[in-house]
Scaffold this motif. Sequence first.
Motif, PDB file in Angstrom:
ATOM      1  N   ASP A  72      -7.308  -6.345   3.062  1.00  0.00           N
ATOM      2  CA  ASP A  72      -6.522  -7.182   3.965  1.00  0.00           C
ATOM      3  C   ASP A  72      -7.308  -8.396   4.448  1.00  0.00           C
ATOM      4  O   ASP A  72      -6.765  -9.497   4.578  1.00  0.00           O
ATOM      5  CB  ASP A  72      -6.031  -6.370   5.168  1.00  0.00           C
ATOM      6  N   VAL A  73      -8.606  -8.194   4.715  1.00  0.00           N
ATOM      7  CA  VAL A  73      -9.451  -9.312   5.149  1.00  0.00           C
ATOM      8  C   VAL A  73      -9.526 -10.366   4.036  1.00  0.00           C
ATOM      9  O   VAL A  73      -9.391 -11.570   4.290  1.00  0.00           O
ATOM     10  CB  VAL A  73     -10.863  -8.828   5.562  1.00  0.00           C
ATOM     11  N   TYR A  74      -9.714  -9.909   2.788  1.00  0.00           N
ATOM     12  CA  TYR A  74      -9.745 -10.861   1.668  1.00  0.00           C
ATOM     13  C   TYR A  74      -8.411 -11.574   1.518  1.00  0.00           C
ATOM     14  O   TYR A  74      -8.364 -12.786   1.276  1.00  0.00           O
ATOM     15  CB  TYR A  74     -10.105 -10.156   0.363  1.00  0.00           C
ATOM     16  N   GLU A  75      -7.315 -10.851   1.664  1.00  0.00           N
ATOM     17  CA  GLU A  75      -5.998 -11.472   1.548  1.00  0.00           C
ATOM     18  C   GLU A  75      -5.783 -12.495   2.658  1.00  0.00           C
ATOM     19  O   GLU A  75      -5.296 -13.609   2.420  1.00  0.00           O
ATOM     20  CB  GLU A  75      -4.904 -10.399   1.584  1.00  0.00           C
ATOM     21  N   PRO A 130       0.835  -1.203   0.000  1.00  0.00           N
ATOM     22  CA  PRO A 130       0.000   0.000   0.000  1.00  0.00           C
ATOM     23  C   PRO A 130       0.868   1.252   0.000  1.00  0.00           C
ATOM     24  O   PRO A 130       2.003   1.247   0.456  1.00  0.00           O
ATOM     25  CB  PRO A 130      -0.816  -0.114   1.283  1.00  0.00           C
ATOM     26  N   ALA A 131       0.309   2.315  -0.531  1.00  0.00           N
ATOM     27  CA  ALA A 131       1.017   3.605  -0.587  1.00  0.00           C
ATOM     28  C   ALA A 131       1.339   4.055   0.829  1.00  0.00           C
ATOM     29  O   ALA A 131       0.540   3.863   1.745  1.00  0.00           O
ATOM     30  CB  ALA A 131       0.158   4.631  -1.305  1.00  0.00           C
ATOM     31  N   PRO A 132       2.498   4.680   1.034  1.00  0.00           N
ATOM     32  CA  PRO A 132       2.891   5.080   2.384  1.00  0.00           C
ATOM     33  C   PRO A 132       2.075   6.239   2.953  1.00  0.00           C
ATOM     34  O   PRO A 132       2.072   6.449   4.148  1.00  0.00           O
ATOM     35  CB  PRO A 132       4.361   5.471   2.232  1.00  0.00           C
ATOM     36  N   PHE A 172     -10.747   1.976   5.291  1.00  0.00           N
ATOM     37  CA  PHE A 172     -11.709   0.881   5.293  1.00  0.00           C
ATOM     38  C   PHE A 172     -11.509  -0.004   4.065  1.00  0.00           C
ATOM     39  O   PHE A 172     -11.537  -1.230   4.167  1.00  0.00           O
ATOM     40  CB  PHE A 172     -13.146   1.401   5.350  1.00  0.00           C
ATOM     41  N   ALA A 173     -11.282   0.600   2.913  1.00  0.00           N
ATOM     42  CA  ALA A 173     -11.036  -0.180   1.693  1.00  0.00           C
ATOM     43  C   ALA A 173      -9.798  -1.052   1.863  1.00  0.00           C
ATOM     44  O   ALA A 173      -9.791  -2.226   1.430  1.00  0.00           O
ATOM     45  CB  ALA A 173     -10.880   0.751   0.491  1.00  0.00           C
ATOM     46  N   LEU A 174      -8.765  -0.534   2.509  1.00  0.00           N
ATOM     47  CA  LEU A 174      -7.562  -1.321   2.748  1.00  0.00           C
ATOM     48  C   LEU A 174      -7.833  -2.448   3.743  1.00  0.00           C
ATOM     49  O   LEU A 174      -7.301  -3.554   3.601  1.00  0.00           O
ATOM     50  CB  LEU A 174      -6.426  -0.423   3.241  1.00  0.00           C
ATOM     51  N   LEU A 175      -8.667  -2.176   4.745  1.00  0.00           N
ATOM     52  CA  LEU A 175      -9.048  -3.224   5.688  1.00  0.00           C
ATOM     53  C   LEU A 175      -9.765  -4.356   4.955  1.00  0.00           C
ATOM     54  O   LEU A 175      -9.466  -5.536   5.170  1.00  0.00           O
ATOM     55  CB  LEU A 175      -9.941  -2.665   6.800  1.00  0.00           C
TER      56      LEU A 175
END
Length: 161
Positions: A25-28, A8-10, A19-22
């Motif tokens: 991460d949940v899918y990953e 992810p971008a720093p 939330f989109a990153l969460l």
Amino acid sequence: MSDALPPPAPAAPGRTDAFALLVADVYEAAGALRRLGERTAATEGLTQARWQVLSAASEQPVTVPQAARRLGVTRQNVQRVANDLVERGHAAFAGNPEHRGSPLLTLTPTGRTALERVTERAAAHHRVLLGTLPEQDVTAARALLRRLLTELDREERAAAE
């Protein structure tokens, strides 16, 4: 060339981005846990799907629709897996006094042994993983996921109305 996603971008993301990153991460994590589950199940000649259906019927016999609801998958998918478990001798269909057209899926002694063994292997994997994570972080992550699931259930019910 790797199939891995770029990091992810720093930059500090906004609340929506966080939330989109969460979600990503949940899918990953779910994918990684599915792969671990497949490897673990394979040690007993099972797939993760077979393991899940055996588990759904482990406490008491269930109908295919009941198992499907519990697992959050389609009845047809569970029916296919249940038929496969019966064919392999891990489960059997028994009469259902409450609904003659929907037999109960029960575990055979072979199925119960396979389920116990794969569950023990999974518990060993979990102990190793949890040994690297602070207990309070695991508890907090689970609490957040449970709250998220509650909100998703609420949204799903509202959309159905």
